[in-house]
Design a protein around this motif. Sequence first.
Motif, PDB file in Angstrom:
ATOM      1  N   LEU A   1      11.226  61.453  58.372  1.00 21.95           N
ATOM      2  CA  LEU A   1      10.370  61.148  57.240  1.00 21.95           C
ATOM      3  C   LEU A   1       9.948  59.688  57.296  1.00 21.95           C
ATOM      4  CD1 LEU A   1       9.263  62.347  54.516  1.00 21.95           C
ATOM      5  CD2 LEU A   1      11.247  61.284  53.427  1.00 21.95           C
ATOM      6  N   THR A   2       8.680  59.440  57.021  1.00 17.90           N
ATOM      7  CA  THR A   2       8.200  58.069  56.896  1.00 17.90           C
ATOM      8  C   THR A   2       7.292  57.978  55.688  1.00 17.90           C
ATOM      9  OG1 THR A   2       7.233  56.196  58.103  1.00 17.90           O
ATOM     10  CG2 THR A   2       6.137  58.345  58.349  1.00 17.90           C
ATOM     11  N   GLU A   3       7.117  56.765  55.168  1.00 17.39           N
ATOM     12  CA  GLU A   3       6.348  56.563  53.953  1.00 17.39           C
ATOM     13  C   GLU A   3       5.158  55.644  54.201  1.00 17.39           C
ATOM     14  OE1 GLU A   3       9.361  54.943  51.335  1.00 17.39           O
ATOM     15  OE2 GLU A   3       9.654  56.913  50.438  1.00 17.39           O
ATOM     16  N   ALA A   4       4.108  55.823  53.413  1.00 19.03           N
ATOM     17  CA  ALA A   4       2.971  54.914  53.463  1.00 19.03           C
ATOM     18  C   ALA A   4       3.339  53.601  52.787  1.00 19.03           C
ATOM     19  CB  ALA A   4       1.763  55.541  52.777  1.00 19.03           C
TER      20      ALA A   4
ATOM     21  N   ARG B   1      19.360  54.447  56.659  1.00 15.35           N
ATOM     22  CA  ARG B   1      18.722  55.624  56.072  1.00 15.35           C
ATOM     23  C   ARG B   1      17.222  55.645  56.302  1.00 15.35           C
ATOM     24  NH1 ARG B   1      18.654  57.234  49.597  1.00 15.35           N
ATOM     25  NH2 ARG B   1      17.273  59.068  49.819  1.00 15.35           N
ATOM     26  N   TRP B   2      16.541  54.485  56.150  1.00 16.07           N
ATOM     27  CA  TRP B   2      15.084  54.470  56.115  1.00 16.07           C
ATOM     28  C   TRP B   2      14.430  54.044  57.422  1.00 16.07           C
ATOM     29  CZ3 TRP B   2      13.076  57.244  52.546  1.00 16.07           C
ATOM     30  CH2 TRP B   2      13.719  57.395  51.315  1.00 16.07           C
TER      31      TRP B   2
ATOM     32  N   LEU C   1       1.948  65.394  61.547  1.00 17.88           N
ATOM     33  CA  LEU C   1       2.408  64.795  60.301  1.00 17.88           C
ATOM     34  C   LEU C   1       1.993  65.701  59.153  1.00 17.88           C
ATOM     35  CD1 LEU C   1       1.845  62.335  62.364  1.00 17.88           C
ATOM     36  CD2 LEU C   1       1.896  60.905  60.315  1.00 17.88           C
ATOM     37  N   LYS C   2       2.970  66.169  58.387  1.00 12.19           N
ATOM     38  CA  LYS C   2       2.704  66.954  57.191  1.00 12.19           C
ATOM     39  C   LYS C   2       2.870  66.038  55.984  1.00 12.19           C
ATOM     40  CE  LYS C   2       4.056  71.412  59.141  1.00 12.19           C
ATOM     41  NZ  LYS C   2       4.937  72.603  59.006  1.00 12.19           N
TER      42      LYS C   2
ATOM     43  N   ILE D   1       2.913  58.418  49.070  1.00 11.87           N
ATOM     44  CA  ILE D   1       2.391  59.186  50.203  1.00 11.87           C
ATOM     45  C   ILE D   1       3.441  59.126  51.303  1.00 11.87           C
ATOM     46  CG2 ILE D   1       0.487  59.533  51.808  1.00 11.87           C
ATOM     47  CD1 ILE D   1      -1.197  57.669  50.012  1.00 11.87           C
ATOM     48  N   SER D   2       3.926  60.257  51.716  1.00 11.43           N
ATOM     49  CA  SER D   2       4.927  60.302  52.782  1.00 11.43           C
ATOM     50  C   SER D   2       4.530  61.368  53.792  1.00 11.43           C
ATOM     51  CB  SER D   2       6.318  60.593  52.216  1.00 11.43           C
ATOM     52  OG  SER D   2       6.339  61.853  51.577  1.00 11.43           O
ATOM     53  N   ALA D   3       5.180  61.341  54.935  1.00  9.81           N
ATOM     54  CA  ALA D   3       4.871  62.304  55.987  1.00  9.81           C
ATOM     55  C   ALA D   3       6.162  62.783  56.643  1.00  9.81           C
ATOM     56  CB  ALA D   3       3.962  61.684  57.043  1.00  9.81           C
ATOM     57  N   GLU D   4       6.254  64.081  56.812  1.00  6.01           N
ATOM     58  CA  GLU D   4       7.282  64.657  57.668  1.00  6.01           C
ATOM     59  C   GLU D   4       6.702  64.687  59.076  1.00  6.01           C
ATOM     60  OE1 GLU D   4      10.022  68.408  57.014  1.00  6.01           O
ATOM     61  OE2 GLU D   4       8.160  68.997  58.013  1.00  6.01           O
ATOM     62  N   VAL D   5       7.282  63.906  59.948  1.00  5.41           N
ATOM     63  CA  VAL D   5       6.749  63.728  61.298  1.00  5.41           C
ATOM     64  C   VAL D   5       7.502  64.637  62.260  1.00  5.41           C
ATOM     65  CG1 VAL D   5       6.265  62.049  63.122  1.00  5.41           C
ATOM     66  CG2 VAL D   5       6.230  61.321  60.720  1.00  5.41           C
TER      67      VAL D   5
END
Length: 336
Positions: free
Chosen positions: A59-62, A253-254, A84-85, A46-50
Amino acid sequence: MRAGLFLLLLGVSLRAQAPCPDTLAFSPCEISFALNAGESWADAQISAEVKSPRFRTFLTEAFWDGGSKMTIRVTPTEEGPWELKLSSNLPRFDKQTVKFTALPSEARGFIQPANTHHWRYTGTLKAHLWLGMEIWDLPTAADESLQTAKTQKASHVRTLFEAQWPPNPARFQAFEKQVRALNADGIVVDIVLAGPDGALTKTLPDPATRSRYIRYAMSRLAPFNVTWEIVKDWETYPNARALLKELGGLIKRWDPYDHPRSAYPIGSTAAFAKDGWMTHVVCNSDNPAVPALEHQSYPLPIVAVGKRNNTRALWQAVAAGAYLGYGATKAIGETL
């Protein structure tokens, strides 16, 4: 009215995730997702383009937060509407949109290098004075230790939070509780991700495992007001330069907030200044000439962590252009 509109925006996906309410700028917002029976956190993606109010996107990840709970944690860095998409390999979460509003805050923001050798806050763009102390075992530290940091007006607390895989969510939660408390008092937490003598490579022996851990740690910890000092005593690691470049590159990167990055040395991290991942030099020397030379040689801020018992040497380091990553409160207390 606002609550009704929020429910309408989320529609049927509300049953699957719990949105955060309106959130102060530079305070973490958390959105939770419940896995069904038979679904594994290790397989769930599950990730989100914020998207920020000024249309900056990242981009961030659950991350797995224990049991069947997955969480996306995001910190708004400016006031206004955030969006957040979501993307997921679980169809009920995929292509959903979550919105929240960041409210005005008195927080000064995160920190970043400025004017080659100095620091500033990202929110106010005002100068940041790095004055450090250490609480190495932060998750189990007594409240008195945290209060000491506040009373002595430290702006940074360094701690060790050893890497592990698979992760223990309860261990992270205990650590995050203390980080939140320090951040609430305006104190940045300098996180050393592993101890000396190859501790990190013993726990995370291959690049794939290291990558998974760094992505997990960034999704959990990067939304707080922190800096990264990758390993303690990097000189005790075989092939340290390649390892730090690998890990520093992963963090760069993250970590969507681009928090400062370095390592904790026996001597100095200046050797990595041209490797592209490091944002500041950490210098551990009782000789004030060392930070003075590094200040002249490298276009990066210098943070001194040595000089533990010599107040005069501490001030000599400051005069040479370094910030005090350790011993600052001692020097100030003895001077006053």
